[in-house]
Design a protein around this motif. Structure first.
Motif, short mmCIF file in Angstrom:
data_model
loop_
_atom_site.label_atom_id
_atom_site.label_comp_id
_atom_site.label_asym_id
_atom_site.label_seq_id
_atom_site.Cartn_x
_atom_site.Cartn_y
_atom_site.Cartn_z
N LEU A 249 0.83 -1.21 0.00
CA LEU A 249 0.00 0.00 0.00
C LEU A 249 0.87 1.25 0.00
CD1 LEU A 249 -2.78 -1.08 2.52
CD2 LEU A 249 -3.06 -0.73 0.06
N ASP A 250 1.93 1.24 0.80
CA ASP A 250 2.84 2.39 0.84
C ASP A 250 3.56 2.60 -0.49
OD1 ASP A 250 2.14 2.82 3.46
OD2 ASP A 250 3.90 1.82 4.31
N THR A 251 3.75 1.50 -1.24
CA THR A 251 4.43 1.59 -2.53
C THR A 251 3.54 2.22 -3.59
OG1 THR A 251 5.74 -0.38 -1.97
CG2 THR A 251 5.67 0.24 -4.29
N GLY A 252 2.23 2.18 -3.34
CA GLY A 252 1.31 2.82 -4.29
C GLY A 252 0.22 1.94 -4.84
N PHE A 253 0.17 0.67 -4.44
CA PHE A 253 -0.90 -0.21 -4.91
C PHE A 253 -2.21 0.18 -4.25
CE2 PHE A 253 2.86 -2.59 -6.00
CZ PHE A 253 2.53 -3.15 -7.24
N LYS A 254 -3.29 0.17 -5.04
CA LYS A 254 -4.58 0.66 -4.56
C LYS A 254 -5.33 -0.38 -3.73
CE LYS A 254 -5.18 3.91 -8.40
NZ LYS A 254 -6.00 4.24 -9.58
N THR A 255 -5.22 -1.65 -4.14
CA THR A 255 -5.95 -2.72 -3.46
C THR A 255 -4.99 -3.86 -3.17
OG1 THR A 255 -7.96 -2.15 -4.70
CG2 THR A 255 -7.91 -4.29 -3.59
N VAL A 256 -5.00 -4.33 -1.94
CA VAL A 256 -4.14 -5.44 -1.52
C VAL A 256 -5.00 -6.45 -0.77
CG1 VAL A 256 -2.19 -6.15 -0.10
CG2 VAL A 256 -2.09 -3.99 -1.37
N LYS A 257 -4.93 -7.73 -1.18
CA LYS A 257 -5.72 -8.75 -0.52
C LYS A 257 -4.85 -9.96 -0.20
CE LYS A 257 -10.15 -11.18 -0.64
NZ LYS A 257 -11.43 -11.38 -1.35
N ILE A 258 -5.00 -10.46 1.03
CA ILE A 258 -4.25 -11.63 1.50
C ILE A 258 -5.15 -12.86 1.41
CG2 ILE A 258 -3.08 -12.69 3.48
CD1 ILE A 258 -2.45 -9.84 4.46
N TYR A 259 -4.58 -13.97 0.93
CA TYR A 259 -5.32 -15.23 0.81
C TYR A 259 -4.61 -16.31 1.61
CZ TYR A 259 -7.63 -12.94 -3.13
OH TYR A 259 -8.33 -12.07 -3.92
N GLN A 260 -5.39 -17.26 2.11
CA GLN A 260 -4.83 -18.35 2.91
C GLN A 260 -4.68 -19.62 2.10
OE1 GLN A 260 -7.50 -18.59 6.34
NE2 GLN A 260 -6.12 -17.26 7.50
N ASP A 261 -3.74 -20.48 2.56
CA ASP A 261 -3.56 -21.77 1.93
C ASP A 261 -4.49 -22.80 2.56
OD1 ASP A 261 -2.44 -22.47 4.38
OD2 ASP A 261 -0.36 -22.40 3.65
N ASP A 262 -4.34 -24.06 2.22
CA ASP A 262 -5.23 -25.11 2.73
C ASP A 262 -5.07 -25.33 4.22
OD1 ASP A 262 -6.24 -25.48 0.21
OD2 ASP A 262 -4.92 -27.16 -0.28
N TYR A 263 -3.99 -24.82 4.80
CA TYR A 263 -3.76 -24.98 6.24
C TYR A 263 -4.14 -23.71 7.01
CZ TYR A 263 -1.13 -28.94 4.47
OH TYR A 263 -0.77 -30.10 3.81
N GLU A 264 -4.88 -22.83 6.34
CA GLU A 264 -5.36 -21.58 6.93
C GLU A 264 -4.23 -20.66 7.38
OE1 GLU A 264 -8.20 -22.62 9.94
OE2 GLU A 264 -9.72 -23.20 8.48
N LYS A 265 -3.14 -20.70 6.64
CA LYS A 265 -2.04 -19.77 6.86
C LYS A 265 -2.03 -18.72 5.76
CE LYS A 265 1.21 -22.85 9.25
NZ LYS A 265 2.61 -23.38 9.25
N ASP A 266 -1.74 -17.48 6.11
CA ASP A 266 -1.63 -16.43 5.11
C ASP A 266 -0.47 -16.77 4.18
OD1 ASP A 266 -3.67 -15.04 6.34
OD2 ASP A 266 -2.32 -13.80 7.55
N ARG A 267 -0.79 -17.05 2.91
CA ARG A 267 0.23 -17.60 2.01
C ARG A 267 0.38 -16.82 0.71
NH1 ARG A 267 4.27 -20.34 3.33
NH2 ARG A 267 2.94 -21.69 4.61
N TYR A 268 -0.61 -16.00 0.35
CA TYR A 268 -0.57 -15.31 -0.93
C TYR A 268 -1.08 -13.88 -0.77
CZ TYR A 268 -1.16 -20.31 -1.83
OH TYR A 268 -1.06 -21.69 -1.77
N ILE A 269 -0.55 -13.02 -1.62
CA ILE A 269 -1.05 -11.64 -1.69
C ILE A 269 -1.23 -11.26 -3.15
CG2 ILE A 269 -0.26 -9.23 -1.57
CD1 ILE A 269 0.56 -9.60 1.23
N ILE A 270 -2.35 -10.62 -3.44
CA ILE A 270 -2.56 -10.01 -4.76
C ILE A 270 -2.72 -8.51 -4.55
CG2 ILE A 270 -3.98 -9.91 -6.84
CD1 ILE A 270 -4.92 -12.72 -6.30
N ALA A 271 -1.93 -7.74 -5.29
CA ALA A 271 -1.99 -6.28 -5.20
C ALA A 271 -2.33 -5.72 -6.57
CB ALA A 271 -0.65 -5.73 -4.71
N TRP A 272 -3.30 -4.83 -6.61
CA TRP A 272 -3.74 -4.22 -7.85
C TRP A 272 -3.24 -2.79 -7.93
CZ3 TRP A 272 -6.24 -7.11 -11.49
CH2 TRP A 272 -6.71 -8.36 -11.08
N LYS A 273 -2.72 -2.43 -9.09
CA LYS A 273 -2.18 -1.07 -9.29
C LYS A 273 -3.30 -0.05 -9.39
CE LYS A 273 0.98 1.46 -12.33
NZ LYS A 273 1.88 1.36 -13.46
#
Length: 273
Positions: A249-273
């Motif tokens: 977010l500080d870098t300038g991405f407008k939307t950032v979403k965290i996704y979990q893996d099958d073990y319910e651990k935060d494992r992925y992020i998608i950031a939209w410009k």
């Protein structure tokens, strides 16, 4: 040597089911033996000295994927060596997420830190209209990735490039995806020995005092190099998910979403410009 005599000693390192699975992988990949062949005792016809040599490699903790030189990822087998990480099943989520995002339209995709090429190649096979490029700093990794692309008939452009010193690109990519090094050196004590002793540290570790080293560099590149509607996909260390989200977010991405893996651990992020 019987099949049981081959896999049973491996239980000093692995649970019994996993030891049996490793034994089957060796018999199938190295000798082409089916489960029926194993039951019929065909293992006993194999060269015992060669089997013992393979067994000793496994007893030292060498991953079976390096022993056979192949690893499954999705629907494909990828050649692997100690110059690249063994593809993990959880990384397949990134490929599916990218493929779903770009759809069937021609899109430019960059995979940073490609290793065996598993991410770039899987996306290229799933979305043939995409223009896929892959970077890595290791020439050995790039050679292996090119061989995988050739064998699997995937159209990927492989480039020698340091992710910490990216070029000055603007509005070039629709999607950037990366599974960069993200394990702090202080986390070594909790790691499996077969990973720590055999997989490439260059692709695993970051300094204790800078766990987001690669993410920061890639994010700064991506905010310029992505198109206006572009997206950045990361596999992440769950320990630093929130901190990485703030960085994006500080870098300038407008939307950032965290996704979990099958073990319910935060494992992925998608950031939209």
């Amino acid at each position: 040597m019987t099949y049981q005599a081959f896999w049973r000693p491996l239980t000093v390192l692995y649970p019994e089911r996993e030891a049996q699975w490793i034994g089957r992988v060796i018999m199938e990949e190295c000798y082409g033996l089916t489960q029926s062949d194993i039951i019929m005792g065909k293992v006993e016809r194999l060269d015992e000295q060669v089997l013992k040599a393979i067994q000793q490699r496994l007893l030292k903790g060498e991953p079976v994927q390096y022993v056979v030189g192949m690893a499954a990822f999705g629907d494909n087998l990828f050649m692997v060596s100690p110059s690249v990480l063994i593809p993990r099943p959880e990384t397949l989520w990134l490929c599916h997420a990218v493929s779903e995002t770009i759809g069937i339209m021609p899109r430019s995709v960059l995979d940073i830190g490609t290793g065996s090429g598993c991410i770039a190649i899987t996306i290229a096979l799933d979305r043939p209209t995409a223009m896929v490029t892959a970077w890595d700093i290791s020439n050995d990794a790039l050679d292996l990735a090119r061989s995988n692309a050739l064998r699997l008939e995937a159209d990927v452009d492989f480039v020698h490039q340091d992710a910490l010193c990216p070029p000055d690109n603007y509005n070039l990519w629709n999607v950037i995806v990366s599974n960069p090094p993200y394990i702090c050196l202080q986390e070594q004590a909790a790691m499996e020995r077969n990973v720590l002793d055999f997989e490439p540290h260059l692709a695993l570790f970051v300094p204790n005092d800078d766990p987001l080293l690669y993410y920061r560099s890639i994010a700064r590149y991506a905010i310029k190099a992505l198109t206006a509607d572009g997206a950045l996909f990361f596999e992440i260390n769950p320990l630093y998910a929130s901190e990485l989200g703030d960085l994006l977010l500080d870098t300038g991405f407008k939307t950032v979403k965290i996704y979990q893996d099958d073990y319910e651990k935060d494992r992925y992020i998608i950031a939209w410009k």
